[in-house]
Design a protein around this motif. Structure first.
Motif, PDB file in Angstrom:
ATOM      1  N   GLY A  74       0.807  -1.222   0.000  1.00  0.00           N
ATOM      2  CA  GLY A  74       0.000   0.000   0.000  1.00  0.00           C
ATOM      3  C   GLY A  74       0.836   1.266   0.000  1.00  0.00           C
ATOM      4  N   CYS A  75       1.999   1.233  -0.665  1.00  0.00           N
ATOM      5  CA  CYS A  75       2.824   2.443  -0.786  1.00  0.00           C
ATOM      6  C   CYS A  75       1.985   3.583  -1.365  1.00  0.00           C
ATOM      7  CB  CYS A  75       4.019   2.184  -1.705  1.00  0.00           C
ATOM      8  SG  CYS A  75       5.250   1.101  -0.982  1.00  0.00           S
ATOM      9  N   PHE A  76       2.218   4.809  -0.879  1.00  0.00           N
ATOM     10  CA  PHE A  76       1.376   5.920  -1.343  1.00  0.00           C
ATOM     11  C   PHE A  76       1.682   6.317  -2.787  1.00  0.00           C
ATOM     12  CE2 PHE A  76       4.976   8.298   0.448  1.00  0.00           C
ATOM     13  CZ  PHE A  76       5.176   9.275  -0.500  1.00  0.00           C
ATOM     14  N   TYR A  77       2.798   5.826  -3.310  1.00  0.00           N
ATOM     15  CA  TYR A  77       3.155   6.114  -4.695  1.00  0.00           C
ATOM     16  C   TYR A  77       3.931   4.935  -5.258  1.00  0.00           C
ATOM     17  CZ  TYR A  77       5.613   8.074  -8.727  1.00  0.00           C
ATOM     18  OH  TYR A  77       6.105   8.296  -9.981  1.00  0.00           O
ATOM     19  N   VAL A  78       3.571   4.513  -6.448  1.00  0.00           N
ATOM     20  CA  VAL A  78       4.325   3.463  -7.146  1.00  0.00           C
ATOM     21  C   VAL A  78       4.465   3.921  -8.597  1.00  0.00           C
ATOM     22  CG1 VAL A  78       4.452   1.012  -7.753  1.00  0.00           C
ATOM     23  CG2 VAL A  78       3.223   1.702  -5.687  1.00  0.00           C
ATOM     24  N   GLY A  79       5.699   4.119  -9.028  1.00  0.00           N
ATOM     25  CA  GLY A  79       5.931   4.576 -10.395  1.00  0.00           C
ATOM     26  C   GLY A  79       6.953   3.691 -11.078  1.00  0.00           C
ATOM     27  N   ALA A  80       6.826   3.559 -12.389  1.00  0.00           N
ATOM     28  CA  ALA A  80       7.757   2.700 -13.125  1.00  0.00           C
ATOM     29  C   ALA A  80       8.152   3.357 -14.442  1.00  0.00           C
ATOM     30  CB  ALA A  80       7.123   1.337 -13.390  1.00  0.00           C
ATOM     31  N   LEU A  81       9.469   3.355 -14.675  1.00  0.00           N
ATOM     32  CA  LEU A  81      10.012   3.915 -15.910  1.00  0.00           C
ATOM     33  C   LEU A  81       9.862   2.899 -17.040  1.00  0.00           C
ATOM     34  CD1 LEU A  81      11.878   6.437 -16.762  1.00  0.00           C
ATOM     35  CD2 LEU A  81      13.736   4.797 -16.634  1.00  0.00           C
ATOM     36  N   GLY A  82       9.680   3.404 -18.235  1.00  0.00           N
ATOM     37  CA  GLY A  82       9.619   2.508 -19.388  1.00  0.00           C
ATOM     38  C   GLY A  82       8.599   3.015 -20.387  1.00  0.00           C
ATOM     39  N   SER A  83       8.803   2.626 -21.639  1.00  0.00           N
ATOM     40  CA  SER A  83       7.886   3.036 -22.696  1.00  0.00           C
ATOM     41  C   SER A  83       6.524   2.387 -22.465  1.00  0.00           C
ATOM     42  CB  SER A  83       8.430   2.585 -24.045  1.00  0.00           C
ATOM     43  OG  SER A  83       8.413   1.163 -24.092  1.00  0.00           O
ATOM     44  N   ARG A  84       5.529   2.861 -23.199  1.00  0.00           N
ATOM     45  CA  ARG A  84       4.197   2.268 -23.095  1.00  0.00           C
ATOM     46  C   ARG A  84       4.231   0.763 -23.385  1.00  0.00           C
ATOM     47  NH1 ARG A  84       2.978   7.110 -23.017  1.00  0.00           N
ATOM     48  NH2 ARG A  84       1.366   8.388 -23.108  1.00  0.00           N
ATOM     49  N   LYS A  85       5.063   0.392 -24.374  1.00  0.00           N
ATOM     50  CA  LYS A  85       5.170  -1.018 -24.756  1.00  0.00           C
ATOM     51  C   LYS A  85       5.786  -1.834 -23.607  1.00  0.00           C
ATOM     52  CE  LYS A  85       6.798  -2.924 -29.097  1.00  0.00           C
ATOM     53  NZ  LYS A  85       7.606  -2.537 -30.268  1.00  0.00           N
ATOM     54  N   THR A  86       6.880  -1.306 -23.058  1.00  0.00           N
ATOM     55  CA  THR A  86       7.528  -1.960 -21.916  1.00  0.00           C
ATOM     56  C   THR A  86       6.536  -2.111 -20.773  1.00  0.00           C
ATOM     57  OG1 THR A  86       9.584  -0.872 -22.519  1.00  0.00           O
ATOM     58  CG2 THR A  86       9.455  -1.738 -20.277  1.00  0.00           C
ATOM     59  N   HIS A  87       5.743  -1.049 -20.560  1.00  0.00           N
ATOM     60  CA  HIS A  87       4.821  -1.068 -19.429  1.00  0.00           C
ATOM     61  C   HIS A  87       3.681  -2.068 -19.672  1.00  0.00           C
ATOM     62  CE1 HIS A  87       3.046   0.092 -15.727  1.00  0.00           C
ATOM     63  NE2 HIS A  87       1.920   0.498 -16.292  1.00  0.00           N
ATOM     64  N   ALA A  88       3.219  -2.160 -20.922  1.00  0.00           N
ATOM     65  CA  ALA A  88       2.146  -3.119 -21.232  1.00  0.00           C
ATOM     66  C   ALA A  88       2.619  -4.537 -20.929  1.00  0.00           C
ATOM     67  CB  ALA A  88       1.736  -2.975 -22.704  1.00  0.00           C
ATOM     68  N   ARG A  89       3.856  -4.849 -21.312  1.00  0.00           N
ATOM     69  CA  ARG A  89       4.386  -6.192 -21.025  1.00  0.00           C
ATOM     70  C   ARG A  89       4.554  -6.401 -19.528  1.00  0.00           C
ATOM     71  NH1 ARG A  89       7.586  -5.326 -25.781  1.00  0.00           N
ATOM     72  NH2 ARG A  89       9.350  -4.702 -24.500  1.00  0.00           N
ATOM     73  N   ARG A  90       4.949  -5.330 -18.827  1.00  0.00           N
ATOM     74  CA  ARG A  90       5.123  -5.411 -17.375  1.00  0.00           C
ATOM     75  C   ARG A  90       3.784  -5.744 -16.710  1.00  0.00           C
ATOM     76  NH1 ARG A  90       6.901  -0.068 -16.240  1.00  0.00           N
ATOM     77  NH2 ARG A  90       9.066  -0.710 -16.208  1.00  0.00           N
ATOM     78  N   LEU A  91       2.719  -5.055 -17.168  1.00  0.00           N
ATOM     79  CA  LEU A  91       1.397  -5.299 -16.577  1.00  0.00           C
ATOM     80  C   LEU A  91       0.968  -6.748 -16.799  1.00  0.00           C
ATOM     81  CD1 LEU A  91      -0.526  -2.002 -17.437  1.00  0.00           C
ATOM     82  CD2 LEU A  91       0.509  -2.675 -15.262  1.00  0.00           C
ATOM     83  N   GLU A  92       1.275  -7.276 -17.989  1.00  0.00           N
ATOM     84  CA  GLU A  92       0.928  -8.684 -18.268  1.00  0.00           C
ATOM     85  C   GLU A  92       1.653  -9.616 -17.300  1.00  0.00           C
ATOM     86  OE1 GLU A  92       1.803  -9.512 -22.367  1.00  0.00           O
ATOM     87  OE2 GLU A  92       0.422  -7.938 -23.063  1.00  0.00           O
ATOM     88  N   ARG A  93       2.943  -9.363 -17.101  1.00  0.00           N
ATOM     89  CA  ARG A  93       3.710 -10.231 -16.190  1.00  0.00           C
ATOM     90  C   ARG A  93       3.174 -10.151 -14.759  1.00  0.00           C
ATOM     91  NH1 ARG A  93       7.953  -7.660 -18.678  1.00  0.00           N
ATOM     92  NH2 ARG A  93       8.339  -6.465 -16.782  1.00  0.00           N
ATOM     93  N   LEU A  94       2.906  -8.920 -14.293  1.00  0.00           N
ATOM     94  CA  LEU A  94       2.434  -8.772 -12.910  1.00  0.00           C
ATOM     95  C   LEU A  94       1.054  -9.402 -12.740  1.00  0.00           C
ATOM     96  CD1 LEU A  94       3.641  -5.125 -12.158  1.00  0.00           C
ATOM     97  CD2 LEU A  94       4.598  -7.226 -11.226  1.00  0.00           C
ATOM     98  N   ALA A  95       0.196  -9.253 -13.762  1.00  0.00           N
ATOM     99  CA  ALA A  95      -1.138  -9.872 -13.704  1.00  0.00           C
ATOM    100  C   ALA A  95      -1.002 -11.388 -13.645  1.00  0.00           C
ATOM    101  CB  ALA A  95      -1.974  -9.437 -14.911  1.00  0.00           C
ATOM    102  N   ALA A  96      -0.095 -11.925 -14.455  1.00  0.00           N
ATOM    103  CA  ALA A  96       0.122 -13.379 -14.467  1.00  0.00           C
ATOM    104  C   ALA A  96       0.648 -13.857 -13.120  1.00  0.00           C
ATOM    105  CB  ALA A  96       1.106 -13.752 -15.579  1.00  0.00           C
ATOM    106  N   ASN A  97       1.296 -12.916 -12.405  1.00  0.00           N
ATOM    107  CA  ASN A  97       1.849 -13.255 -11.093  1.00  0.00           C
ATOM    108  C   ASN A  97       0.823 -13.053  -9.969  1.00  0.00           C
ATOM    109  OD1 ASN A  97       4.098 -14.382  -9.978  1.00  0.00           O
ATOM    110  ND2 ASN A  97       5.132 -12.439  -9.576  1.00  0.00           N
ATOM    111  N   GLY A  98      -0.410 -12.708 -10.345  1.00  0.00           N
ATOM    112  CA  GLY A  98      -1.482 -12.637  -9.348  1.00  0.00           C
ATOM    113  C   GLY A  98      -1.801 -11.254  -8.818  1.00  0.00           C
ATOM    114  N   VAL A  99      -1.220 -10.184  -9.413  1.00  0.00           N
ATOM    115  CA  VAL A  99      -1.560  -8.836  -8.943  1.00  0.00           C
ATOM    116  C   VAL A  99      -2.907  -8.439  -9.541  1.00  0.00           C
ATOM    117  CG1 VAL A  99      -0.837  -6.418  -8.843  1.00  0.00           C
ATOM    118  CG2 VAL A  99       0.892  -8.230  -8.852  1.00  0.00           C
ATOM    119  N   PRO A 100      -3.891  -8.069  -8.695  1.00  0.00           N
ATOM    120  CA  PRO A 100      -5.215  -7.737  -9.232  1.00  0.00           C
ATOM    121  C   PRO A 100      -5.202  -6.441 -10.056  1.00  0.00           C
ATOM    122  CG  PRO A 100      -5.185  -7.517  -6.818  1.00  0.00           C
ATOM    123  CD  PRO A 100      -3.838  -8.024  -7.234  1.00  0.00           C
ATOM    124  N   GLU A 101      -6.161  -6.357 -10.967  1.00  0.00           N
ATOM    125  CA  GLU A 101      -6.261  -5.246 -11.916  1.00  0.00           C
ATOM    126  C   GLU A 101      -6.305  -3.873 -11.215  1.00  0.00           C
ATOM    127  OE1 GLU A 101      -5.993  -5.144 -15.123  1.00  0.00           O
ATOM    128  OE2 GLU A 101      -6.618  -3.036 -15.335  1.00  0.00           O
TER     129      GLU A 101
END
Lengths: 110, 231
Positions: free
Chosen positions: B161-188
């Protein structure tokens, strides 16, 4: 490991350090604000008997007056409540040019 | 204020525990209240409100006037990646009052020369965060755009529950990151909290300017002015 930069300017850390050196000190705390006061309630300033200080209770507008009062507070060992309003020639020579008002509690560290 | 009270307060602050100093403005006497002690306190309602809002204020109770000075843990910024942006971000964040940790297992990046004065950890985030867990008063900025390094702390930050979570990377990099985290069980709904592309949109065009954009975004989140903030 070096302490973070802000520890060297944190009024409460400074207060503990100065006190450990045997210096007599006072703490000034903003306890109430009205209007566009520059620092919120809880903001603190530490002052020693020579008038050295760290921290702030306004944007630099009333610190001079608070420090002068704090030196008296240290000498008398009695807390005091100060009020500052808009800069004018009435109760205080200094004031807040922003139009706000603040109440500052000055207490000795016993 | 009694010296013993000041020392106890500083001890709580160093341990990153919330505390309130209650001062009777007539007598000048003060006492320290820790969060767990608020319920048993005669001023319990005002104290709980203080711990919740973080706002210091003057109150009246039984014809007496008290000042409640609320001390919440100072915000801590955890930077993943000892990269060029982090070299600019570290001193800026310290000046702005943040406690700061820079974590990067790549020893070529995480050198004391490049990060003088910072809490630098040349270790994997898994190890560092096990020793110093994240909490709600932490912000996390993942700046390596290497999934091996960034993904674990991003997930840990969302879970803590960190008050801020930010990640560097292009939109494409970030889209792949979201897929990996979702596959790892992080809710939408948690994934939506990651700020990416990282930083306020100020047209930042070099590492130092990106650091300003990131720090600005962290402060906006801390002060409740970021996207998704109420009001």
């Amino acid at each position: 490991m070096n302490p973070p930069e802000n520890h060297r300017t944190d009024p409460l850390d400074i207060a503990a350090a100065w006190s450990a050196e045997g210096r007599q000190i006072a703490l000034a705390t903003v306890v109430e604000t009205w209007g566009s006061a520059p620092r919120q309630a809880g903001s603190q300033l530490v002052i020693d008997a020579e008038g050295n200080f760290e921290g702030s209770v306004s944007g630099g507008c009333v610190e001079g007056a608070v420090i002068a009062e704090a030196v008296d507070v240290i000498a008398s060992a009695k807390p005091r409540m100060l009020e500052f309003g808009v800069a004018d020639e009435t109760a205080w020579r200094v004031g807040l040019s922003c139009g706000g008002r603040i109440k500052v509690y000055v207490e000795p560290l016993a | 204020m009694e010296r013993a009270l000041l020392l106890s307060l500083n001890e709580e602050r160093r341990a990153r525990r919330a505390a309130i100093v209650v001062t009777d403005l007539e007598t000048g006497s003060g006492r320290l209240v820790r969060q767990a002690e608020a319920l048993q306190d005669p001023l319990d309602e005002a104290l709980r409100e203080g711990f919740r809002s973080g706002k210091s204020r003057q109150i009246e109770s039984d014809g007496r006037t008290f000042f409640l000075n609320v001390h919440l843990p100072s915000p801590r910024l955890v930077v993943i990646g000892a990269v060029h942006i982090s070299q600019a971000l570290a001193p800026m964040a310290r000046i702005a009052g943040f406690e700061l940790d820079v974590i990067d297992p790549r020893t070529a990046f995480a050198t004391p020369d490049r990060f003088a004065g910072s809490n630098l950890h040349a270790d994997w985030p898994q190890e560092v965060l096990a020793r110093q867990p994240l909490d709600a008063f932490c912000a996390l900025a993942a700046l390596t755009h290497d999934p091996k390094i960034d993904d674990f702390p991003l997930q840990a930050a969302l879970e803590a529950g960190c008050f801020y979570v930010g990640a560097l990377g292009s939109r494409k990099t970030h889209a792949r990151r979201l897929e990996r985290l979702a596959a790892n069980g992080v809710p939408e709904d948690k994934l939506q909290k990651i700020r990416a592309p990282i930083g306020l949109d100020i047209g930042a065009s070099n590492p130092a300017e990106i650091a300003v954009a990131v720090l600005g975004e962290v402060i906006a989140a801390l002060r409740g002015k970021g996207p998704g903030a109420a009001g």
